[in-house]
Structures are given as C-alpha cells and as structure tokens.
Scaffold this motif. Structure first.
Motif, short mmCIF file in Angstrom:
data_model
loop_
_atom_site.label_atom_id
_atom_site.label_comp_id
_atom_site.label_asym_id
_atom_site.label_seq_id
_atom_site.Cartn_x
_atom_site.Cartn_y
_atom_site.Cartn_z
N VAL A 1 -2.76 -17.43 43.95
CA VAL A 1 -2.21 -16.08 43.80
C VAL A 1 -2.63 -15.21 44.96
O VAL A 1 -3.72 -15.36 45.53
N GLU A 2 -1.74 -14.28 45.32
CA GLU A 2 -2.01 -13.28 46.33
C GLU A 2 -1.50 -11.93 45.84
O GLU A 2 -0.48 -11.87 45.15
N CYS A 3 -2.19 -10.87 46.20
CA CYS A 3 -1.72 -9.52 45.94
C CYS A 3 -1.84 -8.71 47.22
O CYS A 3 -2.84 -8.81 47.94
N GLU A 4 -0.83 -7.90 47.46
CA GLU A 4 -0.83 -7.06 48.66
C GLU A 4 -0.27 -5.70 48.32
O GLU A 4 0.84 -5.59 47.79
N ASN A 5 -1.05 -4.65 48.59
CA ASN A 5 -0.61 -3.28 48.38
C ASN A 5 -0.19 -2.68 49.72
O ASN A 5 -0.98 -2.66 50.68
N TYR A 6 1.04 -2.17 49.80
CA TYR A 6 1.51 -1.48 51.00
C TYR A 6 1.03 -0.03 50.91
O TYR A 6 1.69 0.82 50.33
N GLU A 7 -0.13 0.22 51.48
CA GLU A 7 -0.83 1.49 51.29
C GLU A 7 0.02 2.69 51.72
O GLU A 7 0.72 2.64 52.74
N SER A 8 -0.07 3.75 50.93
CA SER A 8 0.70 4.96 51.23
C SER A 8 -0.07 5.94 52.10
O SER A 8 0.54 6.85 52.69
N ILE A 9 -1.40 5.82 52.22
CA ILE A 9 -2.18 6.75 53.03
C ILE A 9 -2.89 6.04 54.18
O ILE A 9 -3.69 6.65 54.88
N HIS A 10 -2.60 4.74 54.37
CA HIS A 10 -3.15 3.98 55.49
C HIS A 10 -2.02 3.26 56.22
O HIS A 10 -0.96 3.01 55.65
N ASN A 11 -2.28 2.89 57.45
CA ASN A 11 -1.32 2.11 58.22
C ASN A 11 -1.67 0.62 58.16
O ASN A 11 -1.49 -0.12 59.12
N HIS A 12 -2.17 0.20 57.03
CA HIS A 12 -2.46 -1.21 56.79
C HIS A 12 -2.29 -1.49 55.30
O HIS A 12 -2.17 -0.56 54.50
N SER A 13 -2.29 -2.75 54.95
CA SER A 13 -2.17 -3.15 53.55
C SER A 13 -3.53 -3.57 53.00
O SER A 13 -4.40 -4.02 53.75
N ALA A 14 -3.69 -3.46 51.68
CA ALA A 14 -4.86 -4.00 50.99
C ALA A 14 -4.46 -5.37 50.42
O ALA A 14 -3.37 -5.53 49.86
N TYR A 15 -5.35 -6.36 50.56
CA TYR A 15 -4.96 -7.75 50.27
C TYR A 15 -6.07 -8.47 49.52
O TYR A 15 -7.26 -8.24 49.75
N ALA A 16 -5.66 -9.35 48.59
CA ALA A 16 -6.62 -10.20 47.87
C ALA A 16 -5.92 -11.51 47.51
O ALA A 16 -4.71 -11.54 47.29
N HIS B 1 -6.61 -15.77 45.63
CA HIS B 1 -7.46 -16.63 44.82
C HIS B 1 -6.72 -17.95 44.56
O HIS B 1 -5.51 -17.96 44.34
N VAL B 2 -7.46 -19.06 44.61
CA VAL B 2 -6.92 -20.39 44.30
C VAL B 2 -7.81 -21.02 43.22
O VAL B 2 -9.04 -20.90 43.30
N GLU B 3 -7.18 -21.68 42.23
CA GLU B 3 -7.99 -22.22 41.14
C GLU B 3 -7.33 -23.43 40.51
O GLU B 3 -6.11 -23.45 40.31
N SER B 4 -8.13 -24.44 40.21
CA SER B 4 -7.70 -25.55 39.39
C SER B 4 -8.13 -25.27 37.96
O SER B 4 -9.28 -24.87 37.74
#
Length: 272
Positions: free
Chosen positions: A249-264, A266-269
């Motif tokens: 799984v991946e999550c990415e926030n397209y930040e509204s007050i920054h010129n970059h994204s927040a990202y996280a 995880h991989v799991e069996s």
C-alpha cells in the motif's frame, strides 16, 4: 497450391533460427498494446474499458526470437470475452500453448468506473479508478494473480486543526493498494474501493451540491488524519480481508500549503 501460399512458404523465418549466445530471456513479448477489454463487474455484467496491456513469455536460449504477431492475435481474441481472475488463467494458458512457452505474464491496466451517490442530495455520478490485473502462469501450475487499484480521498491535517483558531488545511490524496489472494479467493473492485475510501478523512465525489459540500467539509474536519494515519488504517483494514496473502500500500497527499507531497508506504505478508 496458390501463388500466395507459395510466396508465404518461401519467406525466410529468421526468428526461428538458432541463437548461440547462450542467454535465455525471462520476458519477451508486446507492451503498450491498447485494446477495448471487457471486465466482469460485481453485478454480474461487464464493463467495457480501454486497456493498456503488456503480454510476455519466456524464451529459451537456443531461440533467436519469438512470434510477436501471435501476442496480438491472442489479445484480440480475448478482448471479446469478459475477464476476471479465472479468465486470466485461461488466457495465459492459451498464450503458453500458442507460443510453446513454459511461462507467461500479463499486465492489464485500465480505468474502471463506479457509480457514487452524493451524501446528502443523493445525486449519482461516475468516479474513475485506475486498476491493474497482473497474472503470471507457469505451465502445469496455478495462476499467480495480483490486483491493484488507486483510490482518491480527502484528508484534513490534525496539526493544522489543533493549532488554528478556525479552519484547517486539507488536501486531496490517493491511496494505492496491490493485493495477492489465496487460490479461489477474489475481492471485487467495487468492494475494495469502498473499503479503501473509508480510511480517509472523507470520500471524494464527482458531483456535489451545496448541501453535499457542507457535509464533506464538516466530515473531514471531524475526522482529521495524517498520511501516516490513513496508511495505518488501510493496513488494518486489509489484514481483515478474507484470503489476502500479501499486500503493498501507498498513500500520497497532494499538499495544499506545500509544494511537495506527503508520502507513506507499507508491504506485508499476511499469515492467517
């Protein structure tokens, strides 16, 4: 024998010649093939999608080349049949037989549309989701199938809400999941999308009236989440899905007050 047949038989087949470099190729075939495909839906019907496809087989070291035209023939035939987990196994078996290979692999990328109902007005509209079906099959074995989907969501920053006298900044994000399930298990696109959408601060809707906009704004404000929160809730949700062996799984926030994204990520069996 006709003149056309005589001419075809006299053409030299270079790809069938011997190669002496001693290098087997794990994957050879076609990529970026765009075709309409039929995807089976939860309701029992099918949805016509525009698919971008990569189809490959293994090539032994003694062969110079593979039969590229046969890949297109196979995909053209199968584009007329609704596809799901079991159908991909038949498709790859067909590929192995026609190409005289030991192993075949396919990636089918497509946009899938699901009807969404606005939370207050009840108006209906269609939301698109990027999906991928990936399958690998060795001769005489069962299909190794992976399903991926990208789901949009809204998140609201807990820190912004805590430190501000009024308001809080929010952003649109996307969550991606790839899952591998046990033999005979399958989760529908519609069900996985719905489960994933519950993990954000609020869902995304294509069509909103004023009363709907008020609802989603307040719902997100009442349910603030960092990108890490969304990811962890997504992991907990996937652990409960019956039959999942592995997920990424991946999550990415397209930040509204920054010129970059927040990202996280995880991989799991999953050991069940």
């Amino acid at each position: 024998m006709t003149h056309m047949t005589q001419g075809r038989n006299s053409i030299k087949d270079v790809q069938n010649s011997c190669d002496e470099r001693g290098i087997a190729i794990q994957k050879v075939g076609v990529s970026d093939v765009h075709l309409p495909f039929l995807i089976k839906t939860k309701s029992g019907s099918f949805q016509t999608v525009l698919a971008k496809i990569k189809l490959t087989v293994d090539l032994p070291e003694e062969f110079k080349g593979t039969h590229m035209s046969r890949f297109i023939e196979i995909l053209s035939d199968w584009s007329q049949k609704p596809v799901l987990y079991r159908d991909m196994e038949y498709m790859l078996t067909d590929t192995i037989d026609r190409l005289q290979a030991k192993r075949a692999h396919i990636d089918i990328n497509f946009k899938y549309f699901i009807e969404k109902t606005a939370p207050v007005s009840g108006l209906k509209s269609m939301l698109d989701y990027d999906c991928v079906f990936s399958g690998e099959l060795a001769r005489g074995e069962h299909l190794d199938f992976t399903f991926g989907i990208t789901v949009p969501f809204t998140s609201l920053c807990p820190c912004s809400k805590e430190i501000s006298q009024y308001g809080a900044h929010n952003q649109r994000g996307i969550m991606r999941a790839k899952i591998k399930q046990q033999l005979g298990k399958f989760v529908w696109i519609e069900d996985l999308a719905e489960m994933m959408e519950q993990q954000g601060s609020c869902q995304v809707y294509p069509l909103l009236k004023r009363e709907d906009e008020k609802y989603v704004t307040e719902k997100a404000y009442e349910n603030p989440k960092f990108v890490e929160d969304v990811l962890r809730d997504l992991v907990l949700m996937l652990r409960k899905v019956d039959g999942i062996q592995w997920f990424e799984v991946e999550c990415e926030n397209y930040e509204s007050i920054h010129n970059h994204s927040a990202y996280a990520a995880h991989v799991e069996s999953v050991d069940k």
